[in-house]
Design an enzyme around this catalytic site. Sequence first.
Site, PDB file in Angstrom:
ATOM      1  N   LYS A   1      23.501  27.496  38.491  1.00 52.96           N
ATOM      2  CA  LYS A   1      23.073  28.845  38.088  1.00 52.96           C
ATOM      3  C   LYS A   1      21.544  28.932  37.935  1.00 52.96           C
ATOM      4  CE  LYS A   1      27.197  30.751  37.818  1.00 52.96           C
ATOM      5  NZ  LYS A   1      28.034  29.744  38.489  1.00 52.96           N
TER       6      LYS A   1
HETATM    7  C1  PLP Z   1      31.014  35.357  38.395  1.00 55.91           C
HETATM    8  C2  PLP Z   1      31.329  34.182  37.542  1.00 55.91           C
HETATM    9  N1  PLP Z   1      31.977  34.375  36.392  1.00 55.91           N
HETATM   10  C3  PLP Z   1      32.277  33.342  35.564  1.00 55.91           C
HETATM   11  C4  PLP Z   1      31.945  32.047  35.891  1.00 55.91           C
HETATM   12  C5  PLP Z   1      32.349  30.954  34.980  1.00 55.91           C
HETATM   13  O1  PLP Z   1      31.254  30.276  34.482  1.00 55.91           O
HETATM   14  P1  PLP Z   1      31.407  28.851  33.781  1.00 55.91           P
HETATM   15  O2  PLP Z   1      31.526  27.834  34.864  1.00 55.91           O
HETATM   16  O3  PLP Z   1      30.153  28.700  32.991  1.00 55.91           O
HETATM   17  O4  PLP Z   1      32.617  28.894  32.918  1.00 55.91           O
HETATM   18  C6  PLP Z   1      31.254  31.792  37.071  1.00 55.91           C
HETATM   19  C7  PLP Z   1      30.887  30.414  37.428  1.00 55.91           C
HETATM   20  O5  PLP Z   1      30.694  30.048  38.538  1.00 55.91           O
HETATM   21  C8  PLP Z   1      30.951  32.883  37.923  1.00 55.91           C
HETATM   22  O6  PLP Z   1      30.307  32.688  39.088  1.00 55.91           O
END
Ligand code: PLP
Length: 383
Positions: free
Chosen positions: A184
């Site tokens: 990210k």
């Molecule tokens: C659009 C979106 N929502 C939620 C998430 C979930 O994030 P995390 O991996 O921090 O739980 C991601 C992760 O890739 C994402 O791209």
Amino acid sequence: MNWQVPLADLDYGPEEEEAVLGVLRSRWLTMGAVTKDFEGRFAERHGVKHAIAVSNATQALHLACVAAGLGPGDEAIVPSMTFVATANAVRYTGAEVRFADIIGPEELNLSPAGLKAAITPQTKAILVVHYAGYPCRMEPIREIARRYNLFLIEDAAHAPGASLNGKMLGTWGDAGCFSFFSNKNLSTGEGGMLVTDLDDVAEKVRLLRSHGMTSLTLDRHEGRAYSYDVVGLGYNYRIDEIRSALGLAQLAKLDAGNARRRDFTHRYWDGLAGTGLGLPFLDTAGEPSYHIMPILLPEGADRKAFIDALRADGIQTSIHYPPVHTFTHYRERYPDVSLSETETAAAREVTLPLYPGMGAEKVDLVVEAVKRALDGPTRRIQI
Ligand SMILES: Cc1ncc(COP(=O)(O)O)c(C=O)c1O
């Protein structure tokens, strides 16, 4: 595989090393002063009253759904053009997901009209996703949420530092959720943040993040509390000081990193103009965070041949996203879902490399490889 151009790369240096060493030397690892500092600075940067750090964005989304009061018998509307976590967070509460379509190939974000059409008497919440950090149409969406009294959650996993009409993404709705996963714009390995201007939501989320306990281990360690009560069924969704320290170092680099992503995205757009590729978000509104670089292959092109051709040139690509409603788990639960814009765009989508340290030369190298692939294997197998 040793990629010549990877899909993403960390913007890490001595600042992150120092930040971690500082925590190790402090001999306090679990959530404490560094996390508080990270939360404060994140809230300040995003112009929001409360920022609450958790271990990942999935947890932030889950807590937002709990704060929305979602439970069995309720529905929440989500796009299918997203990572599965957005929909999973709703399902964890026992509520049902209703998928809504995106606007189209130029704008891969939730359609306000599709959203409105998906509302039923059971609908209690909306989750929007700022795909790649490009702002959703928040004014009409917020208006719909107000009119139908729906809790509005922004999945801003891709969107730290992004804004629309001067207002930061993640702060338009009732709660915004950010991801600090390693690929990210702000990376801590795993990590997440929930932001809100609503005091009652913040209070609930803070409690639920740590088992519904009324005091933290640090409070007891420092003598501010000697015991605790448990006032709700909470979770262990805490972040730790090492990752908060990484978050602070990364937050300081966020704006410069987003600016480099913007420059490389514009270079891609210029280099790929006239190739027949679809370039989503060319007419974007606001100030995006340019998290990833999506392109849409010409209709009928062979996507696997295209990806293989780039791989042969040492260029890593990805797909954002296989639509959530097409996954076995979701298809079995919601067999009748059909979203024509999402399905058509998702079938054509390929994500090209994008990261702050990439450099213009590597963008040009990818552009040339894309053109070769379009003229060669991708087209040869075209229907
Ligand atoms: C659009 C979106 N929502 C939620 C998430 C979930 O994030 P995390 O991996 O921090 O739980 C991601 C992760 O890739 C994402 O791209």
